[in-house]
Write an enzyme that holds these catalytic residues in place. Structure first.
Site, mmCIF file in Angstrom:
data_model
loop_
_atom_site.group_PDB
_atom_site.id
_atom_site.type_symbol
_atom_site.label_atom_id
_atom_site.label_comp_id
_atom_site.label_asym_id
_atom_site.label_seq_id
_atom_site.Cartn_x
_atom_site.Cartn_y
_atom_site.Cartn_z
ATOM 1 C CG ASN A 114 0.547 -10.704 -5.977
ATOM 2 O OD1 ASN A 114 -0.130 -9.670 -6.059
ATOM 3 N ND2 ASN A 114 1.814 -10.643 -6.036
ATOM 4 N N GLY A 164 -2.154 -9.985 0.248
ATOM 5 C CA GLY A 164 -2.772 -8.886 1.063
ATOM 6 C C GLY A 164 -4.060 -8.952 0.869
ATOM 7 C CB ILE A 165 -6.581 -6.068 0.713
ATOM 8 C CG1 ILE A 165 -6.286 -5.556 2.138
ATOM 9 C CG2 ILE A 165 -7.963 -5.782 0.441
ATOM 10 C CD1 ILE A 165 -6.427 -4.164 2.139
ATOM 11 N NE ARG A 184 3.977 -4.938 -9.128
ATOM 12 C CZ ARG A 184 4.641 -3.874 -8.615
ATOM 13 N NH1 ARG A 184 5.012 -2.849 -9.224
ATOM 14 N NH2 ARG A 184 4.880 -3.731 -7.263
ATOM 15 C CB VAL A 200 -2.339 -1.341 -12.735
ATOM 16 C CG1 VAL A 200 -2.566 -2.584 -12.610
ATOM 17 C CG2 VAL A 200 -1.354 -0.576 -11.698
ATOM 18 C CE1 TYR A 216 -2.441 4.135 -0.423
ATOM 19 C CE2 TYR A 216 -3.514 5.224 1.371
ATOM 20 C CZ TYR A 216 -3.342 3.909 0.526
ATOM 21 O OH TYR A 216 -4.043 2.987 0.758
ATOM 22 C CE LYS A 251 -5.526 3.384 -2.525
ATOM 23 N NZ LYS A 251 -5.847 2.284 -3.313
ATOM 24 C CB ILE A 283 -6.692 -3.914 6.494
ATOM 25 C CG1 ILE A 283 -7.800 -3.176 6.156
ATOM 26 C CG2 ILE A 283 -6.790 -5.333 6.393
ATOM 27 C CD1 ILE A 283 -9.117 -3.307 6.899
HETATM 28 P P1 NDP Z 1 0.163 -5.023 -0.640
HETATM 29 O O1 NDP Z 1 1.282 -3.844 -0.745
HETATM 30 O O2 NDP Z 1 0.045 -6.176 0.206
HETATM 31 O O3 NDP Z 1 -0.277 -5.610 -2.187
HETATM 32 C C1 NDP Z 1 -0.336 -4.268 -3.158
HETATM 33 C C2 NDP Z 1 -0.644 -5.281 -4.351
HETATM 34 O O4 NDP Z 1 -0.547 -4.264 -5.382
HETATM 35 C C3 NDP Z 1 0.220 -6.262 -4.814
HETATM 36 O O5 NDP Z 1 -0.316 -7.376 -5.385
HETATM 37 C C4 NDP Z 1 1.341 -5.487 -5.739
HETATM 38 O O6 NDP Z 1 2.090 -6.406 -6.736
HETATM 39 C C5 NDP Z 1 0.131 -4.828 -6.470
HETATM 40 N N1 NDP Z 1 0.710 -3.564 -7.147
HETATM 41 C C6 NDP Z 1 1.476 -2.619 -6.730
HETATM 42 N N2 NDP Z 1 1.700 -1.632 -7.675
HETATM 43 C C7 NDP Z 1 1.346 -2.311 -8.792
HETATM 44 C C8 NDP Z 1 1.551 -1.953 -10.187
HETATM 45 N N3 NDP Z 1 2.209 -0.969 -10.735
HETATM 46 N N4 NDP Z 1 1.157 -2.996 -11.326
HETATM 47 C C9 NDP Z 1 0.444 -4.103 -10.970
HETATM 48 N N5 NDP Z 1 0.249 -4.367 -9.618
HETATM 49 C C10 NDP Z 1 0.621 -3.487 -8.571
HETATM 50 O O7 NDP Z 1 -1.196 -4.151 -0.149
HETATM 51 P P2 NDP Z 1 -2.258 -4.311 0.689
HETATM 52 O O8 NDP Z 1 -2.920 -5.562 0.463
HETATM 53 O O9 NDP Z 1 -1.994 -3.809 1.852
HETATM 54 O O10 NDP Z 1 -3.467 -3.035 -0.015
HETATM 55 C C11 NDP Z 1 -4.284 -3.683 -1.177
HETATM 56 C C12 NDP Z 1 -4.958 -2.217 -1.563
HETATM 57 O O11 NDP Z 1 -5.933 -1.768 -0.504
HETATM 58 C C13 NDP Z 1 -4.200 -1.080 -2.153
HETATM 59 O O12 NDP Z 1 -4.874 -0.266 -2.948
HETATM 60 C C14 NDP Z 1 -4.293 -0.296 -0.795
HETATM 61 O O13 NDP Z 1 -3.801 1.355 -0.911
HETATM 62 C C15 NDP Z 1 -5.423 -0.382 -0.074
HETATM 63 N N6 NDP Z 1 -5.535 -0.177 1.224
HETATM 64 C C16 NDP Z 1 -4.982 -0.831 2.231
HETATM 65 C C17 NDP Z 1 -5.050 -0.868 3.718
HETATM 66 C C18 NDP Z 1 -4.141 -1.560 4.732
HETATM 67 O O14 NDP Z 1 -4.480 -1.280 5.905
HETATM 68 N N7 NDP Z 1 -3.249 -2.336 4.214
HETATM 69 C C19 NDP Z 1 -5.944 0.206 4.180
HETATM 70 C C20 NDP Z 1 -6.747 1.089 3.083
HETATM 71 C C21 NDP Z 1 -6.587 0.669 1.861
HETATM 72 P P3 NDP Z 1 3.373 -6.857 -6.298
HETATM 73 O O15 NDP Z 1 3.167 -8.066 -5.284
HETATM 74 O O16 NDP Z 1 3.912 -7.422 -7.650
HETATM 75 O O17 NDP Z 1 4.043 -5.859 -5.599
#
Ligand code: NDP
Length: 237
Positions: free
Chosen positions: A13, A15-16, A36, A51, A143, A147, A176
């Site tokens: 929904n 970010g990445i 969520r 999740v 973390y 990972k 990112i």
């Molecule tokens: P965001 O924080 O923008 O988004 C995280 C997403 O995960 C949201 O959609 C969130 O849902 C969902 N989420 C978190 N916990 C749960 C849960 N328990 N059940 C269901 N959904 C959940 O993260 P990013 O887009 O920055 O990151 C996405 C992935 O990339 C992650 O795994 C992160 O670790 C990884 N990553 C990110 C980097 C960065 O620079 N941003 C670098 C390297 C890896 P909700 O909106 O409901 O909270």
């Protein structure tokens, strides 16, 4: 693998995850995302999912498969959280919640996804890790552990199910440009940038491009791999 498939992107929904979902849709795949709270993104099938809860994961897959009119054959396990703390001060809850979301969530989704994939005799499992998994960072023991463990998960799935036309790979983004990197203090930002050979943070679309490739037909012979999208930060992994 047919040219296009049915994809489920967890945490799609924002970010990445959202960039990945949009890119897979552009490539012609039918795409569902989990969310969520709030509203699902426009133009994509949205299913609610927590999740850390097996029943919620199973229900989300059932709903996605009903609305996409067939089994999911592309899983992108992207949902993830950070709860940074120095090791000595890290609480059990800070450790458990990060491992249960990042690693446990990917495990629950992969386990459920393989049911349909085994019957189809095709599938793409893509786990979103981080450069930090194999690089390590102070304050991110929970973390990084969650990972790096995704590599063992993907490689075990590759060995178990490679013969059924299922691949499992890890994408490891570096820094990112997201709300997270925007919020960094200027001196921390400068220090991180100095360590990145490319001299810049990445874009969400650059992570999505690697996922899109792994999800497609051309990547059929790539499994158990860790694909960095980090501007060279983690070279040598
Ligand atoms: P965001 O924080 O923008 O988004 C995280 C997403 O995960 C949201 O959609 C969130 O849902 C969902 N989420 C978190 N916990 C749960 C849960 N328990 N059940 C269901 N959904 C959940 O993260 P990013 O887009 O920055 O990151 C996405 C992935 O990339 C992650 O795994 C992160 O670790 C990884 N990553 C990110 C980097 C960065 O620079 N941003 C670098 C390297 C890896 P909700 O909106 O409901 O909270």
């Amino acid at each position: 693998m047919s040219a296009t498939g049915r994809a489920l992107v967890t945490g799609g929904n924002r970010g990445i995850g959202l960039a990945i979902a949009r890119s897979l849709a552009e490539a012609g795949h039918a795409v569902a995302v989990t969310y969520r709270s709030g509203e699902p993104p426009e133009g994509l099938v949205g299913v609610r999912c927590e999740v850390t809860d097996t029943a919620s994961v199973d229900a989300a897959f059932a709903e996605a498969e009903q609305r996409l009119e067939g089994p999911v054959d592309i899983l992108v396990a992207n949902a993830g959280i950070t709860r940074d703390q120095l090791l000595m001060r890290m609480s059990d809850d800070e450790y458990d919640s990060v491992v249960d979301t990042n690693l446990g969530g990917a495990f629950r989704c992969a386990r459920r996804a393989t049911k349909g994939m085994i019957r189809l005799r095709r599938g793409r499992i893509i786990l979103i890790s981080s450069v930090v998994g194999l690089y390590g960072l102070p304050g991110q023991a929970n973390y990084a552990a969650s990972k790096s463990a995704l590599v063992g998960l993907a490689r075990s799935i590759s060995r178990e199910l490679g013969g059924r036309g299922i691949t499992a790979n890890v994408v490891a983004p570096g820094f990112i440009e997201t709300d997270m990197t925007d919020a960094l203090p200027p001196d921390r930002k400068e220090a991180y940038l100095a360590a990145i050979p490319a001299g810049r943070f990445g874009a969400t679309q650059e992570v999505a491009a690697a996922v899109r490739f792994l999800a497609g037909e051309d990547a059929a012979y790539i499994t158990g791999a860790v694909i960095p999208v980090d501007g060279g930060l983690g070279m040598g992994h």
